[in-house]
Write a protein that holds these residues in place. Structure first.
Motif, PDB file in Angstrom:
ATOM      1  N   THR A  29       6.607  56.865   8.899  1.00 35.07           N
ATOM      2  CA  THR A  29       7.570  56.048   9.809  1.00 35.07           C
ATOM      3  C   THR A  29       8.003  56.600  11.049  1.00 35.07           C
ATOM      4  OG1 THR A  29       8.078  54.784   8.087  1.00 35.07           O
ATOM      5  CG2 THR A  29       9.697  54.656   9.729  1.00 35.07           C
ATOM      6  N   THR A  30       8.594  57.960  10.649  1.00 32.82           N
ATOM      7  CA  THR A  30       9.142  58.844  11.817  1.00 32.82           C
ATOM      8  C   THR A  30       7.958  59.272  12.869  1.00 32.82           C
ATOM      9  OG1 THR A  30      10.844  59.880  10.324  1.00 32.82           O
ATOM     10  CG2 THR A  30      10.423  61.033  12.327  1.00 32.82           C
ATOM     11  N   MET A  31       6.946  59.406  12.044  1.00 36.11           N
ATOM     12  CA  MET A  31       5.758  59.897  13.217  1.00 36.11           C
ATOM     13  C   MET A  31       5.200  58.797  14.067  1.00 36.11           C
ATOM     14  SD  MET A  31       3.813  62.246  10.386  1.00 36.11           S
ATOM     15  CE  MET A  31       2.430  62.901  11.524  1.00 36.11           C
ATOM     16  N   VAL A  45       9.754  60.484  16.839  1.00 39.93           N
ATOM     17  CA  VAL A  45       8.845  61.507  16.725  1.00 39.93           C
ATOM     18  C   VAL A  45       8.886  62.648  17.566  1.00 39.93           C
ATOM     19  CG1 VAL A  45       7.216  60.604  18.546  1.00 39.93           C
ATOM     20  CG2 VAL A  45       6.312  61.831  16.498  1.00 39.93           C
ATOM     21  N   LYS A  46       9.852  62.615  18.589  1.00 37.77           N
ATOM     22  CA  LYS A  46       9.833  63.714  19.408  1.00 37.77           C
ATOM     23  C   LYS A  46      10.578  64.697  18.853  1.00 37.77           C
ATOM     24  CE  LYS A  46       9.575  60.952  23.611  1.00 37.77           C
ATOM     25  NZ  LYS A  46       9.811  60.933  25.102  1.00 37.77           N
ATOM     26  N   THR A  77       6.980  67.513  24.385  1.00 33.28           N
ATOM     27  CA  THR A  77       7.151  66.277  24.238  1.00 33.28           C
ATOM     28  C   THR A  77       7.829  65.903  25.521  1.00 33.28           C
ATOM     29  OG1 THR A  77       9.499  66.516  23.239  1.00 33.28           O
ATOM     30  CG2 THR A  77       7.931  65.962  21.660  1.00 33.28           C
ATOM     31  N   ILE A  78       7.408  64.527  26.023  1.00 31.39           N
ATOM     32  CA  ILE A  78       7.453  63.986  27.148  1.00 31.39           C
ATOM     33  C   ILE A  78       8.856  63.580  27.313  1.00 31.39           C
ATOM     34  CG2 ILE A  78       7.094  62.153  29.024  1.00 31.39           C
ATOM     35  CD1 ILE A  78       4.232  62.084  27.717  1.00 31.39           C
ATOM     36  N   PRO A  79       9.667  64.372  28.662  1.00 30.91           N
ATOM     37  CA  PRO A  79      11.049  63.849  28.559  1.00 30.91           C
ATOM     38  C   PRO A  79      11.592  62.398  28.503  1.00 30.91           C
ATOM     39  CG  PRO A  79      10.528  65.470  29.962  1.00 30.91           C
ATOM     40  CD  PRO A  79       9.207  64.984  29.383  1.00 30.91           C
ATOM     41  N   THR A  80      12.611  62.155  27.605  1.00 28.77           N
ATOM     42  CA  THR A  80      12.884  60.876  27.503  1.00 28.77           C
ATOM     43  C   THR A  80      14.005  60.598  28.528  1.00 28.77           C
ATOM     44  OG1 THR A  80      12.722  60.693  25.333  1.00 28.77           O
ATOM     45  CG2 THR A  80      14.360  58.933  26.154  1.00 28.77           C
ATOM     46  N   GLY A  96       1.333  62.960  23.029  1.00 27.45           N
ATOM     47  CA  GLY A  96       1.204  61.303  23.370  1.00 27.45           C
ATOM     48  C   GLY A  96       1.944  60.865  22.036  1.00 27.45           C
ATOM     49  N   GLU A  97       1.021  60.753  20.963  1.00 21.81           N
ATOM     50  CA  GLU A  97       1.512  60.048  19.803  1.00 21.81           C
ATOM     51  C   GLU A  97       0.619  60.314  18.458  1.00 21.81           C
ATOM     52  OE1 GLU A  97       1.360  55.886  20.959  1.00 21.81           O
ATOM     53  OE2 GLU A  97      -0.988  55.849  20.572  1.00 21.81           O
ATOM     54  N   PHE A  98       1.098  60.202  17.463  1.00 22.39           N
ATOM     55  CA  PHE A  98       0.143  59.966  16.355  1.00 22.39           C
ATOM     56  C   PHE A  98      -0.483  58.575  16.146  1.00 22.39           C
ATOM     57  CE2 PHE A  98       3.364  63.377  15.107  1.00 22.39           C
ATOM     58  CZ  PHE A  98       2.164  64.231  14.631  1.00 22.39           C
TER      59      PHE A  98
END
Length: 282
Positions: A46-48, A54-55, A67-70, A249-251
């Motif tokens: 769920t976190t991933m 996820v960051k 990780t891409i800056p938020t 990017g993402e999982f």
């Protein structure tokens, strides 16, 4: 409820793949992904799957800088403060898959359309839509991220996108996505030595000698994908390479909901053999 969910999964498999899957005793890659939907729960997933949470998880494994800056996080589209956002940004929902708007010039960006789009996506329950339980408990939020670019060429075609197919922490291959933004996206598979793997429709149809530019940091990306996927039966790790810098990017646990018709039947068998299922815990 579990019986109904299993029926939905089986019927969706039949409609998409044109045959009944062996979901109870899976062998194929596609079948094993459906089995995971029904029989395995790992709360870490769920976190991933959460594009915001996820960051911190990735930082805990790789350290800062990947990780891409938020820029901002909002609960509702009505809360977006457009005037405070930079001229370029990417905006999407944290619980969603595939829903994104890219702003390359805020002066011409259709903010009203983006707000309507995001409001609609906020109401989407992806876990019900395709039985992908990983999204079920992800908070429904909007996230704004830094825009990544290498210049006018990537503004047109999109930044390089590398998707690593990882089995138990071992990346087997990388799927490279090209021609984003200019038509039909194409997907080509390569191994670590950058040999074309003719394991999906695009790669199989490529002419003799076909290749794409090999990223200089390919080995590092394979290594990062291995670290990020350690201990996970299967996950696709998506990375970007922009001006020689690697970004997470993402999982993705169920690419195309585990029903990828672009993969060749032989690939469905091959990936299935690489895929060691965990013990059922549901």
């Amino acid at each position: 409820m579990h019986i109904l969910e299993e029926l939905k999964v089986r019927l969706r498999f039949r409609r998409k793949m044109g045959k009944w899957g062996r979901i109870s005793h899976p062998e194929l890659f596609s079948e094993k992904q459906q089995w995971l939907k029904l029989h395995y729960r790992n709360p870490l997933y769920t976190t991933m799957a959460d594009k915001y949470a996820v960051k911190e998880y990735v930082d805990s494994i790789l350290g800062p800088g990947y990780t891409i800056p938020t820029i901002a996080v909002y609960d509702r589209a009505e809360d977006i403060r457009w005037e405070t956002l930079p001229d370029r940004f990417v905006i999407k929902c944290t619980h969603d898959s595939g829903g994104v708007r890219i702003c390359r010039d805020k002066s011409s960006f259709d903010k009203e359309e983006a707000a309507r789009f995001l409001s609609k996506r906020l109401r989407l329950d992806y876990s019900r839509h395709k039985s992908e339980w990983t999204y079920k408990d992800v908070p429904h939020r909007i996230i704004v991220e830094q825009y990544l670019s290498e210049g006018p060429e990537t503004d047109l075609h999109g930044i390089p996108d590398y998707k690593f197919m990882c089995f138990g922490g071992k990346p087997h291959s990388v799927m490279v996505c090209v021609d984003r933004g200019i038509g039909e996206v194409k997907y080509y598979f390569f191994d670590r030595q950058w040999n074309l793997l003719r394991i999906n429709e695009w790669s199989a149809a490529a002419p003799e000698g076909f290749t794409l530019p090999r990223p200089a940091n390919l080995d590092e990306m394979f290594d990062l994908a291995a670290r990020l996927s350690a201990g996970i039966p299967f996950v696709r790790v998506d990375l970007y390479s922009v001006a020689g810098r690697i970004w997470f990017g993402e999982f993705t646990f169920f690419p195309k909901s585990g029903l990828d018709m672009d993969l060749l039947p032989s690939t469905d068998v091959m990936y299935g053999r690489m895929f060691d299922l965990p013990a059922a815990n549901r």
